[in-house]
Enzyme design. Structure first.
Site, PDB file in Angstrom:
ATOM      1  CB  SER A  10      38.214  23.433  33.589  1.00 42.42           C
ATOM      2  OG  SER A  10      38.328  24.830  33.368  1.00 42.42           O
ATOM      3  NE  ARG A  11      41.172  28.876  31.883  1.00 44.84           N
ATOM      4  CZ  ARG A  11      41.065  29.871  30.999  1.00 44.84           C
ATOM      5  NH1 ARG A  11      41.434  29.690  29.745  1.00 44.84           N
ATOM      6  NH2 ARG A  11      40.585  31.046  31.372  1.00 44.84           N
ATOM      7  CB  SER A 128      46.799  38.065  42.216  1.00 43.47           C
ATOM      8  OG  SER A 128      47.754  38.672  41.361  1.00 43.47           O
ATOM      9  CE1 TYR A 142      43.169  38.520  38.302  1.00 39.31           C
ATOM     10  CE2 TYR A 142      45.221  39.611  38.937  1.00 39.31           C
ATOM     11  CZ  TYR A 142      44.469  38.453  38.790  1.00 39.31           C
ATOM     12  OH  TYR A 142      45.016  37.239  39.120  1.00 39.31           O
ATOM     13  CB  ALA A 143      45.072  45.466  41.272  1.00 41.37           C
ATOM     14  CB  ALA A 144      40.110  46.686  42.852  1.00 39.80           C
ATOM     15  CB  ALA A 145      38.928  41.537  42.123  1.00 40.83           C
TER      16      ALA A 145
END
Length: 236
Positions: A10-11, A128, A142-145
């Protein structure tokens, strides 16, 4: 005609990728948390059952055959180290579920789908730079994911290449989206650009070009590869 399931369409990067894929003749089944009732299927990945529901609905819309999965949906929200234990843990689990577990579930469904039909397929993971070099103290989760997504991508590539099932990953640095914009502002804005030799963040269309190429044109021998797009802010 190639049929593609694209999460987070969506974005930002997702919207740019969808536009580019459709311009190249692909049929794109989009996804967002709320959906729009027409071009995007609604699924909230905070719900453990949502990826399965999304896959089944997308499969029905596709007439029973999906050729490519693009795992793009993500959550980027700060999780301060000094928060309460329960808040920190809740934020950790939400981010891993949305950014990693949902992608793993959809990847599993896709691989099973292609193996059962005896056909080739492709998965593109929008990971990422943080999956390689880490992130801020408030973004461990976030980094772990994203690091987990890269490990999953490599595993899929190694295990299923012989079946014609290919896996690719893209690791953007900062990209000019609302999600990254909030982070840039919180980290000092222009001062953060000093860490990017290119002198600017990426445009969503730049990452979309890479994702679309991987989805439609990249040679099979590239399976297992991770393509960095971070303005030389992290060079492997």
């Amino acid at each position: 005609m190639t049929t593609i399931l694209l999460t987070g369409s969506s974005r930002g990067i997702g919207a740019a990728t969808r536009e580019l894929l459709e311009a190249r003749g692909a049929t794109v089944i989009g996804h967002s948390t709320r959906g729009d009732g027409e071009s995007e299927v609604a699924a909230d990945f905070a719900d453990p059952g949502a990826p399965a529901e999304l896959w089944e609905e997308a499969l029905e819309l596709a007439g029973g055959a999906i050729d490519v999965l693009i795992n793009n949906a993500g959550l980027f929200a700060a999780n301060p180290l000094d928060g309460s234990d329960i808040t920190w843990l809740d934020n950790w689990e939400d981010t891993l579920r949305i950014n990693l577990t949902s992608a793993a579930q959809l990847s599993r469904f896709a691989v099973q789908h292609w193996l059962e039909r005896g056909v080739e397929g492709r998965i593109v993971h929008i990971a990422s730079r943080a999956g390689h070099r880490g992130d801020s103290p408030a973004h461990w989760h976030y980094a772990a994911a994203k690091g987990g997504m890269l490990a999953m991508h490599k595993t899929i590539a190694r295990q299923y290449a012989a079946h014609g099932i290919l896996s690719f990953a893209v690791t953007p640095g900062f990209t000019d989206t609302a999600m990254a914009g909030d982070y840039l502002a919180s980290r000092g804005g222009p001062g953060l650009l000093a860490d990017i030799p290119l002198g600017r963040v990426a445009e969503p269309e730049e990452i979309a070009n890479i994702a679309a190429w991987l989805a439609l044109e990249a040679p099979p021998s590239l399976t297992g590869a991770t393509l960095d797009a971070n303005g030389a802010s992290y060079v492997r």
